[in-house]
Write an enzyme that holds these catalytic residues in place. Structure first.
Site, short mmCIF file in Angstrom:
data_model
loop_
_atom_site.label_atom_id
_atom_site.label_comp_id
_atom_site.label_asym_id
_atom_site.label_seq_id
_atom_site.Cartn_x
_atom_site.Cartn_y
_atom_site.Cartn_z
N ARG A 186 83.43 -79.54 -22.35
CA ARG A 186 82.91 -80.08 -21.08
C ARG A 186 82.91 -81.60 -21.07
NH1 ARG A 186 78.85 -77.67 -23.98
NH2 ARG A 186 76.96 -78.84 -24.47
N ASP B 178 75.18 -86.35 -30.21
CA ASP B 178 74.32 -85.29 -29.67
C ASP B 178 74.03 -84.23 -30.73
OD1 ASP B 178 73.01 -83.98 -27.29
OD2 ASP B 178 74.44 -82.41 -27.77
N THR C 228 74.35 -82.27 -20.83
CA THR C 228 75.71 -82.80 -21.00
C THR C 228 76.64 -82.52 -19.81
OG1 THR C 228 75.56 -82.68 -23.37
CG2 THR C 228 77.76 -82.65 -22.47
ZN LIG Z 1 72.42 -82.10 -26.27
#
Ligand SMILES: [Zn+2]
Length: 514
Positions: free
Chosen positions: A173, A315, A89
């Site tokens: 992030r 995710d 990521t």
């Molecule tokens: Zn991931």
């Protein structure tokens, strides 16, 4: 605009672009371009862990206003791949927005071993700033470890800081890296018992009113409800059975099967954090992004603003339930609805044809290896304990010391260079000896040394991707590549990080102005 066009060109350079109605789209957009000289707003969307095949596998379930609208009215770059390792990521978001790779922007992982301070660091962690909007340390973040500018930075420079940049994501992030160094703000979600959007003193000293209002609106709380499939689960024929051995699920529920009572389950799953691993985390992100457009008056004047949105729930759901799960399918069907809602809102507020949207992903994911082996495809899990024991033995017998190694992380081995010197050994000899040892271990497919990375130029294959991900200052001494579909992970859920197509192949869609 120049910078935005150059970004678009730059993205196109490493992709093959196919549009369903190329000529028509081009004509419409040429006439749009004559009417105004630049888009009022650029919306960058990253869908975390979106494999390219999610665009086609679930296509029959998508409506006309989300993914399909982007493909119908815009461009679909069908063979878009990341060109570096590791596909995580942090590096993904930094690479998309800087147009460079870890070799240059320096974000070599989500976390990595810092050779100078000799400790693990987090890509967005920054102890010199304060949390804003929470007492928790979750706000102590900034983009200071990213070494190059993003296109959002370039737009700020180009417009003499008049064009705004706002970054939004559940993950810090995912909000911080796209928004760059000069952002007006980046906001991320703090779960636990707070369920609010926060930021850091890197951007501001207190939350603006529109964020405070959003946080007190109980929007997050409204999503602590029952998660069932949007359509009849029997129609979800594009994914595996709901009840299988390849999914993680939530604490407090025996089976990873629908429905999930999130209000009840939130008590054993870190409160509001449970929303992250459900499609409602994405809905909440869309809600907040729309509040940002309104609150910051984005896209209202002639100076181009940029809104970066990263949908992180895809995710979390992928890590928990795996590539082939009904939960992933439902999450994408619902994300498609959230995109439609967002695009309609942009039509209404900024105006149709006055904004540009691109959508991509930060990485793909591997099918759950335990599922792959159950259907006879070579896949599995790395026995790190056995590897470590063998390696210790080798280090002791070869160098008379096992503390010659400082750290092993992100498939890289970091040597204690002072120790190597003290033992009178040559650095490249030690690197080579370790590479020749590691290649004999189970599920190690390739091994390269930092010396090779620095002295050879690779243009193809996994080696080229390793080199693009290799930062001379920050990366390790020996780099390992594991066998295809072999991962260090739990036996349920999917993960990512490799140079292989399942991790590198992601969508890249453009639509709207230009
Ligand atoms: Zn991931």
């Amino acid at each position: 605009m120049k910078k935005i066009i150059s970004l678009i060109i730059c993205l196109l350079l490493f992709s093959y672009c196919g549009s369903q109605n190329n000529t028509m789209t081009y004509k419409t957009e040429t006439s749009d371009m004559a009417a105004s000289s630049k888009p009022k707003l650029v919306v960058g969307i990253v869908v975390d862990q979106m494999r390219y095949d999610y665009l086609t596998r679930f296509e029959s379930k998508y409506g006309e206003g989300g993914f399909k609208r982007m493909m119908r009215e815009g461009f679909n770059c069908k063979n878009n791949h990341f060109n570096y390792v590791p596909t995580y990521t942090g590096p993904g978001h930094a690479s998309i927005y800087t147009g460079t790779t870890p070799k240059s922007h320096g974000v070599i992982g989500n976390n990595w071993y810092d050779k100078s301070t000799k400790e693990m660091v987090y890509c967005a962690g920054d102890d010199t700033v304060q949390s804003i909007g929470t007492m928790d340390k979750a706000g102590k973040m900034s983009p200071h470890r990213m070494l190059t500018t993003t296109f959002t930075d370039e737009n700020r420079l180009f417009t003499q800081m008049r064009g705004k940049t706002i970054g939004v994501s559940l993950k810090d992030r995912g909000a911080i890296l796209p928004a760059g160094h000069t952002a007006n703000a980046a906001y991320w979600f703090h779960g636990k018992d707070e369920g609010s959007w926060i930021t850091s003193s890197f951007y501001m000293n207190s939350l603006p009113n529109w964020v405070r209002n959003f946080n007190s609106s109980e929007t997050a709380e409204s999503y602590l409800k029952v998660w069932n499939t949007l359509y009849d689960i029997a129609t979800y024929t594009e994914s595996g059975s709901d009840d299988n051995n390849f999914e993680g699920g939530f604490a407090g529920k025996d089976k990873a099967t629908f429905p999930y009572d999130l209000k009840v389950l939130s008590k054993e799953n870190r409160g509001y954090d449970i929303l992250k691993a459900t499609p409602y985390g994405n809905s909440l992100t869309a809600d907040f992004a729309m509040a940002a457009i309104k609150g910051e008056q984005l896209g209202l004047d002639a100076i181009t603003d940029v809104l970066t949105i990263s949908f992180s729930s895809t995710d979390y759901v992928g890590h928990n339930f795996g590539v082939n799960s009904k939960e992933v399918e439902d999450t994408y069907i619902r994300l498609d609805k959230d995109l439609e809602r967002l695009f309609l809102y942009l039509d209404e507020t900024v105006g149709k044809g006055d904004y540009t949207v691109f959508l991509t992903s930060d990485h793909g994911a591997v099918d759950v290896p335990s599922y792959l082996s159950s259907v006879k495809i070579p896949a599995g899990y790395i026995d790190n304990k056995a590897r470590k024991a063998k390696f210790q033995k080798f280090l002791n017998s070869t160098f008379g010391a096992s503390d010659i190694i400082e750290n092993i992380s992100n498939n890289q081995i970091f040597l204690d260079r002072e120790k190597v010197r003290a033992l009178g050994l040559s650095l490249s000899d030690v690197q080579n000896a370790i590479a020749n040892e590691q290649i004999n271990y189970n599920n190690v497919a390739k091994v390269y040394t930092a010396t090779t990375m620095n002295s050879t130029s690779f243009s193809t294959g996994v080696e080229a991707l390793l080199q693009n991900g290799f930062n001379q200052k920050r990366s390790g001494d020996v780099i390992l590549v594991n066998d295809i579909a072999y991962i260090s992970y739990s036996k349920t859920g999917s993960t990512h990080g490799s140079a292989l197509n399942y991790d590198t192949h992601v969508p890249l869609l453009f639509f709207g102005y230009g």
